[in-house]
Write a protein that holds these residues in place. Structure first.
Motif, PDB file in Angstrom:
ATOM      1  N   PRO A  35      -7.910  26.606  51.347  1.00 54.51           N
ATOM      2  CA  PRO A  35      -8.817  25.615  51.942  1.00 54.51           C
ATOM      3  C   PRO A  35      -9.602  24.853  50.868  1.00 54.51           C
ATOM      4  O   PRO A  35      -9.850  25.361  49.771  1.00 54.51           O
ATOM      5  CB  PRO A  35      -9.745  26.466  52.809  1.00 54.51           C
ATOM      6  CG  PRO A  35      -9.635  27.853  52.267  1.00 54.51           C
ATOM      7  CD  PRO A  35      -8.260  27.994  51.720  1.00 54.51           C
ATOM      8  N   PHE A  36      -9.994  23.642  51.201  1.00 52.64           N
ATOM      9  CA  PHE A  36     -10.692  22.763  50.253  1.00 52.64           C
ATOM     10  C   PHE A  36     -11.931  23.420  49.669  1.00 52.64           C
ATOM     11  O   PHE A  36     -12.162  23.365  48.458  1.00 52.64           O
ATOM     12  CB  PHE A  36     -11.067  21.444  50.951  1.00 52.64           C
ATOM     13  CG  PHE A  36     -11.932  20.544  50.113  1.00 52.64           C
ATOM     14  CD1 PHE A  36     -11.399  19.829  49.057  1.00 52.64           C
ATOM     15  CD2 PHE A  36     -13.288  20.423  50.374  1.00 52.64           C
ATOM     16  CE1 PHE A  36     -12.196  19.003  48.274  1.00 52.64           C
ATOM     17  CE2 PHE A  36     -14.094  19.601  49.606  1.00 52.64           C
ATOM     18  CZ  PHE A  36     -13.545  18.887  48.553  1.00 52.64           C
ATOM     19  N   GLU A  37     -12.733  24.047  50.517  1.00 51.66           N
ATOM     20  CA  GLU A  37     -13.980  24.643  50.034  1.00 51.66           C
ATOM     21  C   GLU A  37     -13.712  25.742  49.007  1.00 51.66           C
ATOM     22  O   GLU A  37     -14.524  25.969  48.111  1.00 51.66           O
ATOM     23  CB  GLU A  37     -14.786  25.207  51.217  1.00 51.66           C
ATOM     24  CG  GLU A  37     -15.376  24.138  52.116  1.00 51.66           C
ATOM     25  CD  GLU A  37     -16.333  23.205  51.385  1.00 51.66           C
ATOM     26  OE1 GLU A  37     -17.017  23.677  50.456  1.00 51.66           O
ATOM     27  OE2 GLU A  37     -16.390  22.017  51.733  1.00 51.66           O
ATOM     28  N   GLN A  38     -12.579  26.404  49.138  1.00 51.39           N
ATOM     29  CA  GLN A  38     -12.252  27.478  48.195  1.00 51.39           C
ATOM     30  C   GLN A  38     -11.881  26.933  46.817  1.00 51.39           C
ATOM     31  O   GLN A  38     -12.102  27.606  45.810  1.00 51.39           O
ATOM     32  CB  GLN A  38     -11.099  28.308  48.772  1.00 51.39           C
ATOM     33  CG  GLN A  38     -10.774  29.554  47.979  1.00 51.39           C
ATOM     34  CD  GLN A  38      -9.622  30.306  48.596  1.00 51.39           C
ATOM     35  OE1 GLN A  38      -8.495  30.271  48.127  1.00 51.39           O
ATOM     36  NE2 GLN A  38      -9.909  31.005  49.694  1.00 51.39           N
ATOM     37  N   VAL A  39     -11.319  25.724  46.769  1.00 46.65           N
ATOM     38  CA  VAL A  39     -10.836  25.168  45.495  1.00 46.65           C
ATOM     39  C   VAL A  39     -11.693  23.990  45.033  1.00 46.65           C
ATOM     40  O   VAL A  39     -11.335  23.298  44.081  1.00 46.65           O
ATOM     41  CB  VAL A  39      -9.368  24.731  45.625  1.00 46.65           C
ATOM     42  CG1 VAL A  39      -8.484  25.934  45.906  1.00 46.65           C
ATOM     43  CG2 VAL A  39      -9.187  23.667  46.696  1.00 46.65           C
ATOM     44  N   LYS A  40     -12.804  23.776  45.675  1.00 50.52           N
ATOM     45  CA  LYS A  40     -13.637  22.598  45.386  1.00 50.52           C
ATOM     46  C   LYS A  40     -14.081  22.552  43.926  1.00 50.52           C
ATOM     47  O   LYS A  40     -13.998  21.498  43.266  1.00 50.52           O
ATOM     48  CB  LYS A  40     -14.856  22.611  46.308  1.00 50.52           C
ATOM     49  CG  LYS A  40     -15.741  21.380  46.184  1.00 50.52           C
ATOM     50  CD  LYS A  40     -16.852  21.445  47.236  1.00 50.52           C
ATOM     51  CE  LYS A  40     -17.790  20.253  47.101  1.00 50.52           C
ATOM     52  NZ  LYS A  40     -18.864  20.291  48.130  1.00 50.52           N
ATOM     53  N   SER A  69     -15.836  12.419  47.894  1.00 53.81           N
ATOM     54  CA  SER A  69     -14.666  11.707  48.413  1.00 53.81           C
ATOM     55  C   SER A  69     -13.511  11.730  47.415  1.00 53.81           C
ATOM     56  O   SER A  69     -12.341  11.800  47.813  1.00 53.81           O
ATOM     57  CB  SER A  69     -15.035  10.259  48.730  1.00 53.81           C
ATOM     58  OG  SER A  69     -15.531   9.595  47.571  1.00 53.81           O
ATOM     59  N   GLU A  70     -13.822  11.695  46.117  1.00 54.54           N
ATOM     60  CA  GLU A  70     -12.778  11.746  45.095  1.00 54.54           C
ATOM     61  C   GLU A  70     -12.110  13.113  45.082  1.00 54.54           C
ATOM     62  O   GLU A  70     -10.884  13.219  44.912  1.00 54.54           O
ATOM     63  CB  GLU A  70     -13.377  11.432  43.723  1.00 54.54           C
ATOM     64  CG  GLU A  70     -13.846  10.007  43.550  1.00 54.54           C
ATOM     65  CD  GLU A  70     -14.509   9.782  42.205  1.00 54.54           C
ATOM     66  OE1 GLU A  70     -14.042   8.917  41.440  1.00 54.54           O
ATOM     67  OE2 GLU A  70     -15.510  10.476  41.907  1.00 54.54           O
ATOM     68  N   MET A  71     -12.914  14.158  45.260  1.00 54.54           N
ATOM     69  CA  MET A  71     -12.350  15.503  45.278  1.00 54.54           C
ATOM     70  C   MET A  71     -11.447  15.708  46.491  1.00 54.54           C
ATOM     71  O   MET A  71     -10.367  16.292  46.378  1.00 54.54           O
ATOM     72  CB  MET A  71     -13.473  16.538  45.256  1.00 54.54           C
ATOM     73  CG  MET A  71     -14.224  16.599  43.926  1.00 54.54           C
ATOM     74  SD  MET A  71     -15.406  17.959  43.855  1.00 54.54           S
ATOM     75  CE  MET A  71     -16.757  17.298  44.817  1.00 54.54           C
ATOM     76  N   GLN A 100      -5.887  16.083  48.853  1.00 62.91           N
ATOM     77  CA  GLN A 100      -4.821  15.601  49.725  1.00 62.91           C
ATOM     78  C   GLN A 100      -3.588  15.169  48.931  1.00 62.91           C
ATOM     79  O   GLN A 100      -2.447  15.409  49.348  1.00 62.91           O
ATOM     80  CB  GLN A 100      -5.331  14.419  50.569  1.00 62.91           C
ATOM     81  CG  GLN A 100      -6.391  14.792  51.581  1.00 62.91           C
ATOM     82  CD  GLN A 100      -5.886  15.777  52.623  1.00 62.91           C
ATOM     83  OE1 GLN A 100      -4.722  15.739  53.016  1.00 62.91           O
ATOM     84  NE2 GLN A 100      -6.773  16.663  53.082  1.00 62.91           N
ATOM     85  N   GLU A 101      -3.801  14.543  47.781  1.00 63.24           N
ATOM     86  CA  GLU A 101      -2.686  14.012  46.995  1.00 63.24           C
ATOM     87  C   GLU A 101      -1.982  15.084  46.176  1.00 63.24           C
ATOM     88  O   GLU A 101      -0.850  14.870  45.729  1.00 63.24           O
ATOM     89  CB  GLU A 101      -3.196  12.908  46.067  1.00 63.24           C
ATOM     90  CG  GLU A 101      -3.673  11.659  46.819  1.00 63.24           C
ATOM     91  CD  GLU A 101      -4.283  10.621  45.893  1.00 63.24           C
ATOM     92  OE1 GLU A 101      -4.446  10.939  44.681  1.00 63.24           O
ATOM     93  OE2 GLU A 101      -4.595   9.510  46.366  1.00 63.24           O
TER      94      GLU A 101
END
Length: 343
Positions: free
Chosen positions: A305-310, A183-185, A190-191
């Motif tokens: 995308p989020f998964e790419q930069v997770k 959730s923090e990631m 988003q921010e």
């Protein structure tokens, strides 16, 4: 500590930077020190005055600069720590500006030395230890990385041992406590979404009009205005570029090809920001000449995308939380300590 002795690793460099209290989003390092003086968390503090000039200082006997619980910080230690910064500052500044920066350097050095003493005391209280073998291995690794070490100097081994101890105690008391939740990631993503955006891409064509004499800008401006008026009347951009452009791309109808945001001259970048495909800028003046640019195609900014930069986000959040936790830990050590500044 001898500042010519570099840190063992990137992690150690980060730890030592944190021990200086410097963070991009933090208040100046002096603010916490001044706060302690005002609130009385530093007990029995005397007025902080600048160190004397080295020539005068040489005449003085060694003396106590600060007391940190049961440890002393001596003037000779502070002088040794300050020497590289003093030499650098004296080459760059003079007069009142030099004196101001020297005072700042003195206060920074005292703060760093106090924090280092507190961390080493914490390591001792927690049973954190570094063996002779680990010190020797670290020194060998530093030599392989090109560090200039004097292995026969006992201060070298002591400095390396201290640095390894600092790294280990921070790992135990700070880094080992950090967890990064999914959730923090996602919240970080988003921010800070702009951080993970691909730049806009343009397909561009241009007509470039260059002044033909050193004082020919006015004539070039007239030619550019005439061409712009002709374009508005419906004359094909490519035809005018081939016939009148002074750019290297004139033979291709002025086609510049693919250009990414950030690659253009700022004046052109600004002129293109609000244009849609098929629209033409006004006359944009740069050091190269006068430009009339058409947007042939425009690919809007896209986000990775989020998964790419997770994994990247996990590292960034971990670093931020580590810095925050480090500041909390250091504040706790200071609040529980007896610290007296005597110089």
């Amino acid at each position: 500590m001898n500042h010519r002795l570099h840190v063992v690793s990137t992690r150690l460099r980060a730890i030592l930077r944190m021990s200086a209290g410097t963070r991009p989003d933090s208040a100046p390092w002096t603010r916490p020190l001044i706060g302690w003086l005002v609130t009385g968390l530093l007990l029995g503090v005397c007025a902080v005055t600048p160190l004397t000039h080295p020539a005068e200082a040489a005449k003085l006997e060694d003396r106590i600069v600060a007391v940190v619980n049961s440890d002393l910080i001596m003037w000779s230690e502070l002088k040794r720590d300050l020497l590289p910064d003093q030499e650098r500052l004296r080459k760059l500044y003079k007069g009142e500006e030099l004196e101001r920066r020297l005072k700042t350097a003195e206060a920074i050095a005292v703060t760093k030395m106090i924090e280092r003493k507190l961390q080493l005391q914490a390591a001792k209280n927690k049973g954190v230890d570094v063996s002779d073998q680990e010190v020797a291995q670290a020194m060998e690794e530093m030599k392989k990385q090109g560090e200039a070490l004097n292995s026969t100097d006992p201060n070298t081994a002591r400095n390396v041992r201290e640095q390894l101890t600092l790294m280990r105690v921070v790992d135990r008391e700070v880094r080992g406590l950090i967890m990064v939740a999914e959730s923090e990631m996602k919240r970080y993503y988003q921010e800070h979404q702009d951080r993970f955006a691909y730049p806009e891409e343009y397909q561009l064509s241009q007509i470039l009009i260059k002044p033909r004499t050193p004082d020919g800008l006015s004539a070039a401006q007239g030619r550019a205005e005439a061409l712009l008026a002709t374009l508005k009347q419906g004359e094909p951009f490519e035809d005018l570029a081939i016939r009148f452009s002074d750019g290297a791309d004139a033979s291709r109808g002025g086609r510049l090809g693919l250009v990414r945001q950030g690659e253009l001259i700022p004046a052109l970048e600004q002129a293109l920001t609000s244009l849609q495909v098929g629209q033409v800028t006004g006359i944009v003046e740069t050091a190269e000449g006068l430009h009339i640019v058409r947007v042939d195609d425009k690919k809007p900014r896209q986000f990775r995308p989020f998964e790419q930069v997770k994994a990247e986000i996990q590292t960034l959040v971990f670093q931020q939380k580590t810095e925050d936790q480090y500041q909390i830990w250091m504040a706790d050590l200071k609040n529980k300590a007896y610290i007296e500044i005597k110089f």
